[in-house]
Design an enzyme around this catalytic site. Structure first.
Site, short mmCIF file in Angstrom:
data_model
loop_
_atom_site.label_atom_id
_atom_site.label_comp_id
_atom_site.label_asym_id
_atom_site.label_seq_id
_atom_site.Cartn_x
_atom_site.Cartn_y
_atom_site.Cartn_z
N ASN A 39 0.79 0.70 6.01
CA ASN A 39 1.44 -0.03 4.92
C ASN A 39 2.27 -1.14 5.54
O ASN A 39 3.07 -0.88 6.43
CB ASN A 39 2.34 0.93 4.11
CG ASN A 39 3.20 0.22 3.07
OD1 ASN A 39 4.29 0.66 2.76
ND2 ASN A 39 2.73 -0.89 2.53
N GLY A 40 2.07 -2.37 5.07
CA GLY A 40 2.83 -3.50 5.60
C GLY A 40 1.90 -4.62 6.03
O GLY A 40 0.69 -4.54 5.83
N TYR A 52 11.14 -3.97 -7.65
CA TYR A 52 9.90 -3.93 -8.42
C TYR A 52 8.96 -2.80 -8.02
O TYR A 52 8.38 -2.13 -8.86
CB TYR A 52 9.17 -5.26 -8.27
CG TYR A 52 7.76 -5.24 -8.83
CD1 TYR A 52 7.54 -5.22 -10.20
CD2 TYR A 52 6.66 -5.21 -7.98
CE1 TYR A 52 6.25 -5.18 -10.71
CE2 TYR A 52 5.36 -5.17 -8.49
CZ TYR A 52 5.17 -5.15 -9.85
OH TYR A 52 3.91 -5.09 -10.36
N GLY A 58 -0.87 0.82 -4.97
CA GLY A 58 -2.14 0.16 -4.70
C GLY A 58 -3.25 0.79 -5.50
O GLY A 58 -3.36 2.02 -5.54
N CYS A 93 0.85 -1.19 0.00
CA CYS A 93 0.00 0.00 0.00
C CYS A 93 0.88 1.23 0.00
O CYS A 93 2.10 1.12 0.15
CB CYS A 93 -0.87 0.05 1.26
SG CYS A 93 -1.93 -1.40 1.46
P1 AMP Z 1 4.99 -14.15 -12.57
O1 AMP Z 1 6.37 -14.73 -12.62
O2 AMP Z 1 4.11 -14.52 -13.69
O3 AMP Z 1 4.31 -14.47 -11.23
O4 AMP Z 1 5.10 -12.58 -12.62
C1 AMP Z 1 6.28 -11.90 -12.52
C2 AMP Z 1 6.02 -10.49 -12.95
O5 AMP Z 1 5.15 -9.84 -12.01
C3 AMP Z 1 7.26 -9.68 -13.04
O6 AMP Z 1 7.21 -9.13 -14.34
C4 AMP Z 1 7.15 -8.57 -12.03
O7 AMP Z 1 7.37 -7.34 -12.68
C5 AMP Z 1 5.71 -8.62 -11.54
N1 AMP Z 1 5.65 -8.67 -10.09
C6 AMP Z 1 6.58 -9.02 -9.20
N2 AMP Z 1 6.12 -8.94 -7.94
C7 AMP Z 1 4.87 -8.52 -8.01
C8 AMP Z 1 3.86 -8.21 -7.04
N3 AMP Z 1 4.09 -8.35 -5.74
N4 AMP Z 1 2.65 -7.83 -7.49
C9 AMP Z 1 2.40 -7.71 -8.80
N5 AMP Z 1 3.31 -7.97 -9.77
C10 AMP Z 1 4.53 -8.36 -9.38
#
Ligand code: AMP
Length: 448
Positions: A102-103, A242, A28, A2
């Site tokens: 957040n957390g 990320y 978020g 968040c």
């Molecule tokens: P996947 O390996 O299909 O689960 O998705 C990996 C992709 O999701 C990568 O391209 C990341 O940029 C993105 N990603 C990594 N962590 C998260 C997260 N917590 N929430 C949403 N997307 C994420």
């Protein structure tokens, strides 16, 4: 994950808070909300959707106050409904208080059961609500002492904002897992998950709130206070990998540059690789790919057109639509791809399904070979602190070796960044105090 943002002592507090939340929207998109201190009375408004969907221009005619705190939500505990939207509001012996969190609290379930046995009635299914009941039950003479006492009972990751009449308070967990930064705008103080929001509202970054520190902002003055036993600092490294916006500064370093450096380090590790072009999976992969291209001397090329307007309506489509949503969000640029060996960089591989789909689309568009490069090490453990990584059995690297993952995603080669290089790039060669539990399984808190 968040985002939280608060601003004190400003006649435009609610509007500036809107801008702050809008800037933190990447943290978020499920719900947004804001609480304002209007002449000593706390008013709040929460809704489902993006900041721009929840708040309208007209609203700000009446929704005003001298200070404001706000929240954008990406649910990791509790379901996605308006009841769980924050700030949460409560009226206790100490008066009106709004909170934004957040957390993830790792002992929330145990605390909740204990409090319920003692008669507490919970209104939401979020972990955040336990702090409300603790504060209502175990209070001291001032709100800041009440907060300090009760934060000691929490385990896990948290940055909190509290708003009560005349006071805005921020707190960061003793490990500093989740971020919280202090800023200044004229006579106003700002507390924000990321520096980018402080800068967008025209403020200046003062410093990070330290792990285990509370800051009280009252009548334009700051008061700092430490709580709890000091613990080893363990800032979430996945913020840089990320989550965070590239223009935010973490550990003294702009995220964009940390990602760019990771790309360079990857290129050094892969010195002998042969390819025609380097590209990144938008958006987070782009900075990594630019760094890789610079170091390797290979040309950077955009291989996907990203459609930025695929809004919430496309998040849960029916099966038929889902089949083409991959193309809808990321459309391959065929003439750039055809016949090429492509080094494709993404920040992380979680389940592996995204890379698999992307590689399939690139090959369908005529790519000769895909060398998949990941800007972080294999994720082998779940996060209990607010990054939405799935259970271990869904994490591809917890089940399969790199060569098996390569086969699963159908890449021609697969390379991950090593952990020391990740720490080096994110910590600016100085800071090593990161939580890397998702890569190592070494969790910084007592409970998970
Ligand atoms: P996947 O390996 O299909 O689960 O998705 C990996 C992709 O999701 C990568 O391209 C990341 O940029 C993105 N990603 C990594 N962590 C998260 C997260 N917590 N929430 C949403 N997307 C994420």
């Amino acid at each position: 994950m968040c985002g939280i943002f608060g601003i004190s002592d400003n006649k435009d507090a609610s509007k500036l808070n809107y801008v702050g939340l809008f800037t933190l929207q990447h943290r978020g998109q499920e719900s947004a909300g804001m609480a304002v201190d209007s002449k000593g009375s706390i008013h709040y408004y929460n809704g489902m959707g993006l900041v721009s969907e929840v708040f309208s221009n007209d609203m700000f005619q009446s929704f005003q106050g001298s200070s404001a705190i706000g929240h954008v939500r990406y649910s990791t505990t509790g379901s996605s409904n308006v009841n769980n939207a924050q700030p949460l509001f409560f009226n206790s012996y100490l008066g009106q208080t709004a909170i934004a969190h957040n957390g993830n609290l790792t002992n929330a379930a145990a605390l909740r059961t204990q409090l319920q046995k003692q008669g507490a009635i919970f209104q939401t299914s979020t972990d955040s609500e336990v702090i409300i009941h603790l504060m209502a039950k175990y209070h001291r003479a001032t709100i800041e002492d009440t907060i300090a006492d009760n934060l000691n009972k929490l385990e896990g990751a948290y940055s909190f904002l509290f708003l009560s009449p005349g006071k805005m308070i921020g707190a960061r967990d003793p490990n500093g897992i989740r971020p919280l930064v202090l800023g200044k705008l004229g006579k106003s103080y700002i507390l924000s998950s990321e520096t980018c929001a402080i800068e967008v509202v025209g403020g200046e970054v003062v410093r990070e709130i330290e792990p285990g520190e509370i800051v009280v902002i009252e009548k334009g003055k700051l008061k700092f206070k430490k709580f709890g036993k000091p613990r080893k600092t363990a800032k979430c490294i996945f913020e840089q990998v990320y989550f965070a916006r590239p223009d935010s500064v973490f550990s003294g370093r702009t995220v964009q540059l940390a990602r760019y450096d990771i790309g360079r380090l990857l290129a050094r590790e892969m010195k002998n690789v042969k390819a025609d072009i380097v590209s990144g999976v938008p958006d987070s992969g782009t900075a990594y790919a630019l760094g890789f291209a610079k170091e390797s001397g290979l040309p950077y090329q955009t291989v996907f057109m990203r459609n930025r307007y695929t809004g919430r309506s496309f998040i849960q489509p029916d099966q038929k639509i889902r089949e083409f949503t991959a193309h809808l969000k990321l459309a391959p640029i065929k003439d750039v791809i055809k016949g090429k060996t492509i080094i494709l960089i993404d920040d992380s591989l979680v389940r592996g399904t995204t890379s698999k789909k992307i590689i399939k689309n690139l090959k369908k568009a005529g790519a000769k070979k895909i060398i998949m490069v990941i800007g972080s090490p294999p994720i082998t453990n779940s996060c209990y602190y607010g990054i939405d990584t799935p259970t271990r059995k869904e994490l591809i690297a917890a089940k399969l070796k790199t060569e098996q993952i390569r086969k699963f995603i159908n890449a021609d080669a697969l390379h991950y960044l090593n952990l020391p290089d990740l720490i080096k790039a994110c910590g600016n060669n100085k800071d090593k105090d990161f939580c890397t539990a998702c890569f190592t399984g070494k969790y910084p808190t007592r409970t998970k």
